[in-house]
Design an enzyme around this catalytic site. Structure first.
Site, PDB file in Angstrom:
ATOM      1  N   CYS A 185       0.749  -0.758   0.123  1.00 18.15           N
ATOM      2  CA  CYS A 185      -0.732  -0.471   0.249  1.00 18.15           C
ATOM      3  C   CYS A 185       0.945   1.329  -0.186  1.00 18.15           C
ATOM      4  CB  CYS A 185      -1.012  -0.457   1.243  1.00 18.15           C
ATOM      5  SG  CYS A 185      -2.184  -1.479   1.336  1.00 18.15           S
ATOM      6  N   CYS A 217       1.954   3.144  -3.197  1.00 15.59           N
ATOM      7  CA  CYS A 217       1.555   4.144  -3.974  1.00 15.59           C
ATOM      8  C   CYS A 217       0.897   5.676  -2.727  1.00 15.59           C
ATOM      9  CB  CYS A 217       0.230   3.623  -4.110  1.00 15.59           C
ATOM     10  SG  CYS A 217       1.029   2.335  -5.860  1.00 15.59           S
ATOM     11  N   CYS A 277      -8.329  -2.346  -4.734  1.00 20.03           N
ATOM     12  CA  CYS A 277      -6.786  -1.737  -4.564  1.00 20.03           C
ATOM     13  C   CYS A 277      -5.731  -3.151  -4.307  1.00 20.03           C
ATOM     14  CB  CYS A 277      -6.299  -0.942  -3.837  1.00 20.03           C
ATOM     15  SG  CYS A 277      -6.363   0.817  -3.778  1.00 20.03           S
ATOM     16  N   ARG A 317     -21.713  -5.686  12.200  1.00 15.71           N
ATOM     17  CA  ARG A 317     -22.873  -5.811  13.389  1.00 15.71           C
ATOM     18  C   ARG A 317     -23.995  -5.386  12.398  1.00 15.71           C
ATOM     19  NH1 ARG A 317     -25.939  -6.484  17.256  1.00 15.71           N
ATOM     20  NH2 ARG A 317     -26.156  -5.006  19.198  1.00 15.71           N
ATOM     21  N   CYS A 370     -28.487  -7.467  13.965  1.00 16.77           N
ATOM     22  CA  CYS A 370     -29.409  -6.535  14.186  1.00 16.77           C
ATOM     23  C   CYS A 370     -31.003  -7.385  13.441  1.00 16.77           C
ATOM     24  CB  CYS A 370     -29.661  -5.035  13.958  1.00 16.77           C
ATOM     25  SG  CYS A 370     -28.734  -4.310  14.893  1.00 16.77           S
TER      26      CYS A 370
END
Length: 247
Positions: free
Chosen positions: A64, A67, A100, A204, A208
């Site tokens: 990462c 770039c 990416c 999460r 629910c």
């Protein structure tokens, strides 16, 4: 529907000066754990994410950092602008990370809810800590947020409940021993004591949906991304807290 109109709708459901972080509904000990990076267990994942940021991956042989350089500079404010429209669809931050990986690093995408993906997402998101949520105003993202709003107010499952019925109308009350928060998402990914680990916002949301006995979409499903986009509209101007800690 334009973003300004969506913001007005969100404000009518929960006044801007009435909005409260999920951290306001937890114990003082949990709040202290979130504030102190030396105590916050999520920092273990973020440490791994930082290492991944610097490590080459895939046949492209790039990291990462190859770039983007130093994440503390290049990623400042990025998480505050997600979900965002990209290549014909609205994506959340972890999906953008995987795009990416596939397109720039020629690496395999990281699995949903894997420690590697959660760590990298949390590391990127932490660079925006303290910055205001700023959902994009382009037509694609705004249209996704409008569809997410419909899901937020739609009754679902065998219990026939909507997100809004709990988090707009009943917040601050007790449910199964816990205080109902307002469903603000600016602290994700979070460490939950219940999970004994990190989890994404989609985890999460799916919890629910399962709780109201509804059909649960798969990780990465577009309706979940669109619901995330609506939550970002509700959160506009609130501060990024990543990495959050919750019970």
């Amino acid at each position: 529907m334009k973003l300004a109109a969506l913001i007005m709708i969100a404000a009518s459901a929960l006044a801007a000066d009435e909005r409260r972080s999920g951290a306001d509904f937890v114990s003082s000990a949990t709040q202290a754990m979130q504030r102190d990076d030396a105590q916050n267990p999520a920092m273990l994942w973020i440490s791994g994410g930082e290492a991944q940021w610097r490590t080459p991956a895939g046949s492209g042989g790039k990291s990462c950092a190859s770039c983007h350089g130093d994440a503390r500079d290049s990623m400042r404010g990025v998480a505050a602008r997600f979900p965002a429209f990209h290549q014909g669809r609205t994506v959340n931050l972890n999906q953008r990370i995987n795009i990416c990986r596939e397109q720039k690093q020629q690496a395999r995408p990281l699995p949903a809810e894997s420690e590697e993906l959660l760590g990298l997402e949390a590391y990127v998101a932490m660079q925006s800590r303290g910055m205001p949520v700023a959902p994009p105003q382009d037509a694609g993202t705004t249209a996704s947020a409008a569809r997410g709003r419909q899901l937020y107010f739609q009754r679902i499952g065998q219990l026939n409940l909507s997100c809004a019925q709990c988090h707009d109308q009943q917040w601050g009350k007790r449910l199964a021993g816990s205080t109902i928060p307002q469903a603000h998402a600016a602290a994700y990914p979070i460490y939950r004591l219940e999970w004994q680990g990190m989890g994404s916002l989609q985890r999460r949301l799916r919890n629910c949906m399962s709780g109201v006995r509804a059909e649960v979409p798969a990780f990465g499903a577009q309706e979940l991304v669109e619901l995330e986009a609506w939550l970002a509209v509700r959160d506009q101007g609130m501060k990024i807290e990543t990495p959050g800690v919750r019970p």
